[in-house]
Design an enzyme around this catalytic site. Sequence first.
Site, PDB file in Angstrom:
ATOM      1  N   SER A 135       0.861  -1.184   0.000  1.00 21.54           N
ATOM      2  CA  SER A 135       0.000   0.000   0.000  1.00 21.54           C
ATOM      3  C   SER A 135       0.893   1.228   0.000  1.00 21.54           C
ATOM      4  O   SER A 135       2.041   1.172   0.448  1.00 21.54           O
ATOM      5  CB  SER A 135      -0.893   0.004   1.244  1.00 21.54           C
ATOM      6  N   TYR A 148      -2.162   0.637  10.640  1.00 18.17           N
ATOM      7  CA  TYR A 148      -2.091   0.121   9.274  1.00 18.17           C
ATOM      8  C   TYR A 148      -0.797   0.545   8.587  1.00 18.17           C
ATOM      9  O   TYR A 148      -0.138  -0.261   7.929  1.00 18.17           O
ATOM     10  CB  TYR A 148      -3.302   0.614   8.473  1.00 18.17           C
TER      11      TYR A 148
END
Length: 250
Positions: A135, A148
Amino acid sequence: MVNIAVVTGASSGIGAATARRLAGEGFHVVAAARRVDRLEALVKEIGTATAVECDVTDDTSVARLAAAVAGLDGTLTLLVNNAGGARGADEVANGSVDDWQWMYDVNVLGTLRVTKALLPALEASGRGTIVTVGSTAGFVVYETGGGYTAAKHAENALMGTLRLELAGKPVRVMEIDPGMVRTDEFALNRLGGDRARADAVYQGVREPLVADDIADCIAFMATRAHHVNIDRLVVRPIAQAAQHKVVREK
């Protein structure tokens, strides 16, 4: 000779789209995830695939995945580490340790477990490829995303280290880092099932990326000549210039 591709987290979103796309590229796809009913429907749809129930947070489950792959008629040449996700949107000061633990176990340790289990077969193939779905959170931090972003930074470090350690061996190590991708479940799961908050993440964004866009990029990476290694591919929608720069139409 049949080339086998393993895709984790294949029951929905990017994983399911990638399984479909790789089947179209001629791979026999091993679709791995926890939700067997969805996997079976996917396998029935695409044909050249095998469904394997797998929880990447469980050593025994991952060992069963490796055994299932070894029992197929073909050669494992591709692993797509896609299983992952986010939980919570808390600030560090009140972050949920349980949420952070889950994100590390799925994104980081899950990737480690599956990679370890399948690496010998990938190396033995003489033309192995690992594509890990990271990501943009793996290199840019942002408020309320500490858990995250920390997990995705760690996953990136894992892949970078592995690439160094495998230098000279016939296994490519690649990473794709998407920005804003609208799928059915990612934001919804992160925000505890709150549909209104999940929809607001993409509110006004013209043409956010979708799962098929990422699957297309993964297929491109995996099907290059084997001497070509795409270390990192960063892909965002045109409306997102950076993590904090998103154009939203009114």
